[in-house]
Design an enzyme around this catalytic site. Structure first.
Site, PDB file in Angstrom:
ATOM      1  N   CYS A 339      43.390  61.391   0.326  1.00 27.23           N
ATOM      2  CA  CYS A 339      42.848  60.080   0.630  1.00 27.23           C
ATOM      3  C   CYS A 339      41.950  60.035  -0.824  1.00 27.23           C
ATOM      4  CB  CYS A 339      41.827  59.877   1.819  1.00 27.23           C
ATOM      5  SG  CYS A 339      41.517  58.253   2.420  1.00 27.23           S
ATOM      6  N   HIS A 423      45.446  61.461   6.394  1.00 26.91           N
ATOM      7  CA  HIS A 423      44.515  62.335   7.078  1.00 26.91           C
ATOM      8  C   HIS A 423      45.287  63.154   8.174  1.00 26.91           C
ATOM      9  CE1 HIS A 423      40.929  61.371   4.936  1.00 26.91           C
ATOM     10  NE2 HIS A 423      41.276  60.149   5.234  1.00 26.91           N
TER      11      HIS A 423
END
Length: 498
Positions: A339, A423
Site C-alpha cells: 500500500c 493488505h
C-alpha cells in the site's frame, strides 16, 4: 445457558490496558454459550482498519471481535473511526465511509451529529443481538474530554450501561490507576462503574488479595477477576503501543535456518497487522526498524502501509533508510512494499489529497506512478500469485498506475522488489509459504516455511484461548448479572484523594 439480553461497557485505565482483549474474550465466551453477541466501539482512533464484506471500513480490532462473536463484521460495530494523518489532523470515517479531514478543534463541531450516529448504531445492534459488549477508548477519566465524550462514560450514561474497568498490572501502579479512574469521575458517572478486571498478572494471585480487598474497601466495588499473563496472545492491535510489547522471539539469535524480516516503522504506520502472519511462522523473526542500521542484516525489508505516504517518505530519506533500501534493491536483496510502502517504491507520487504536496519523486524501484484521488478505494479483492489463491483487502487514496515489470497481485515485481496495494495477502497460507521460499532463495538462506501453519486456525485458537481466560478467571456470573440488570444501585461515591 438460559436466555441472556443486555449490554456492558469495557473501559480501561489507559490505552492498551486490555480492553480489546477482554471484549473479544467476552464475545467468544458468550458465543460458546449460545448467546447471539456483537462487539461495539462507538469511536475508535486507529490506523489499523479492515474492510467489511459490503465495503465499509472499520477498526481492525472490532473486525476481529466480530470473528470472536461468530458474526459478520458490520459498519455499525464501529460507527466512528478516526485515522490520524498528523499530530493534529485525522480523517473521520462514519459508518465505513470517509466524510472529513479535521483537526482536534474542528472535530468538536461534528460531535452532536456523531452522537446521534452512535446512538442509532448501538440501538440497531441491541435490537438485532442478545448482548452487545461495548469497548471504550483510552481512559474514561480523561476529564478534559468528558464534555464531548461519545465512547466512554458519555456513551454509558446515554445508554445506561454498566461499566467494568480493566487495568494492566504489567505497567505497574494498577491499584492507583483503578482507584484514580473512579475518583476522577463525577458521581453520576461513578454510579455506572460496577467493578474491575486486572490484566496481565504474573505470579500467585494470593499475593494480590490484600490489595484487592483494600481496593474494594476504598471504592465499594469488587474486582471481577485477574487475567494471567499469556505470551503469544496477539489480538489485532489498534495502535503502535502494541509494537513495543515483548515478543517471544525478542533477542533470538540468527542462524541460517532463520529468516530475518525488518519492517520499517513509519511515524504513521498503518495496517501493521499485515505482518502478524509472518510472526506466526516458525523460524521467521520480525523486527521493526527506525534506522538504516536496523535494515543491514535483514533478509527481507518490508515497507508497510502508512496514513502519510509523502511525509513518511521524507522521514525515510532523512534517516538514510531510503538510500539503504535502494542499495539493497541494486544488490538483489528482497524488498516488499504494501500500500503506502508500494507507493513509495514508485517513480513518482502526485498527492494533492493526503499531504497537498503535489508532485514528489518516489524511490524509483518499481515502474509505476501514483496519483492520489479524493475518493477512497475500499474493497475485498481476490487474485493469484505464485500459483496460489489470494484473498485480501484494500484501503487507499493513492491510485498506482503500473507501467511495466512482472505482475504481482495488483502491483508488480522487478528483480527482488515487490509492490502491492493489497493488505492481508500474507494471511493466505499457500501464498505466504511460496513468497517466503522465494525470499529465502534470493537471500541465500536455508529457511523452509513450515508446511502446516494455518494463520486462520491460529487466530481461532487465540480467540478460543481468550474465551477460556474469561471462563476460568473472571466472575462470569457477576458479569452476566451486570449485562442483564445493569450496575447495582447505591454504589458509593469515591471522592478524589479518598
Amino acid at each position: 445457558m438460559r436466555a441472556v439480553s443486555g449490554a456492558l461497557l469495557v473501559a480501561g485505565t489507559t490505552s492498551d490496558a486490555g480492553k480489546s482483549v477482554v471484549t473479544a474474550g467476552l464475545c467468544r465466551w458468550l458465543a460458546r454459550q449460545g448467546v447471539k453477541v456483537a462487539p461495539f466501539k462507538a469511536q475508535n482512533m486507529s490506523l489499523n482498519s479492515m474492510v467489511t464484506a459490503d465495503g465499509a471500513e472499520i477498526g481492525r480490532a472490532q473486525y476481529t471481535q466480530a470473528l470472536a462473536a461468530g458474526v459478520e463484521p458490520r459498519a455499525i460495530m464501529n460507527p466512528v473511526l478516526l485515522k490520524p494523518g498528523s499530530d493534529r489532523r485525522s480523517q473521520v470515517v462514519v459508518l465505513g465511509r470517509p466524510v472529513a479531514e479535521v483537526d482536534a478543534l474542528q472535530y468538536g463541531a461534528h460531535k452532536e451529529r456523531l452522537r446521534g450516529v452512535v446512538a442509532e448504531s448501538l440501538a440497531e445492534l441491541r435490537a438485532g443481538y442478545d448482548v452487545v459488549i461495548c469497548e471504550g477508548a483510552g481512559s474514561p477519566a480523561e476529564i478534559n474530554l468528558r464534555a464531548g465524550d461519545i465512547v466512554n462514560m458519555g456513551l454509558a450514561r446515554a445508554a445506561d450501561l454498566p461499566v467494568i474497568v480493566v487495568g494492566d498490572i504489567d505497567r505497574g501502579g494498577v491499584f492507583a490507576s483503578l482507584y484514580g479512574t473512579v475518583a476522577l469521575l463525577d458521581p453520576a458517572d461513578q454510579a455506572l462503574i460496577a467493578g474491575f478486571v486486572i490484566n496481565k498478572f504474573r505470579g500467585a494471585v494470593e499475593l494480590l488479595e490484600p490489595g484487592l480487598d483494600r481496593l474494594a474497601g476504598l471504592t465499594g466495588r469488587p474486582t471481577l477477576g485477574v487475567l494471567p499473563w499469556r505470551m503469544g496472545l496477539y489480538l489485532d492491535s489498534e495502535d503502535t503501543l502494541a509494537l513495543d510489547a515483548p515478543r517471544a522471539d525478542a533477542g533470538a539469535p540468527y542462524g541460517r535456518q532463520v529468516l530475518r524480516v525488518a519492517v520499517v516503522r513509519f511515524p504513521r504506520i498503518s495496517n501493521f497487522t499485515d505482518l502478524d502472519a509472518l510472526n506466526c511462522e516458525p523460524g521467521v523473526v520480525v523486527r521493526y526498524a527506525a534506522s538504516a542500521g536496523d535494515l543491514a542484516e535483514a533478509d527481507l525489508v518490508v515497507l508497510p502501509g502508512t496514513r502519510a505516504t509523502v511525509a513518511d517518505l521524507a522521514w525515510l530519506r532523512e534517516r538514510g533508510m531510503a538510500g539503504e533500501i535502494v542499495r539493497r534493491a541494486a544488490e538483489g536483496r528482497p524488498v516488499l512494499g504494501v500500500c503506502g510502502g508500494f507507493q513509495m517504491l514508485a517513480r513518482s507520487i502526485d498527492d494533492e489529497v493526503e499531504s497537498g504536496a503535489g508532485a514528489v519523486e518516489g524511490l524509483g524501484l518499481l515502474p509505476a506512478r501514483v496519483v492520489f484521488q479524493g475518493e477512497k478505494t475500499l474493497g475485498r479483492p481476490r487474485g493469484r500469485a505464485y500459483g496460489e489463491p489470494v484473498a485480501a483487502y484494500e484501503i487507499h487514496h493513492g491510485i498506482v498506475d503500473v507501467e511495466g515489470g512482472e505482475p504481482f497481485l495488483d502491483g508488480c515485481r522487478v528483480g527482488a522488489v515487490w509492490g502491492t496495494t493489497w493488505h492481508g495477502a500474507l494471511e493466505n497460507d499457500g501464498f505466504r509459504r511460496a513468497f517466503l521460499a522465494d525470499v529465502a532463495r534470493r537471500a541465500g538462506r536455508d529457511f523452509t516455511p513450515a508446511p502446516d501453519v494455518s494463520f486462520a486456525a491460529l487466530r481461532e485458537a487465540t480467540l478460543d484461548a481468550l474465551g477460556d481466560l474469561v471462563e476460568e478467571h473472571l466472575d462470569t456470573g457477576a458479569i452476566l448479572r451486570l449485562i442483564e440488570e445493569g450496575a447495582p444501585a447505591g454504589l458509593p461515591v469515591v471522592p478524589p484523594g479518598g
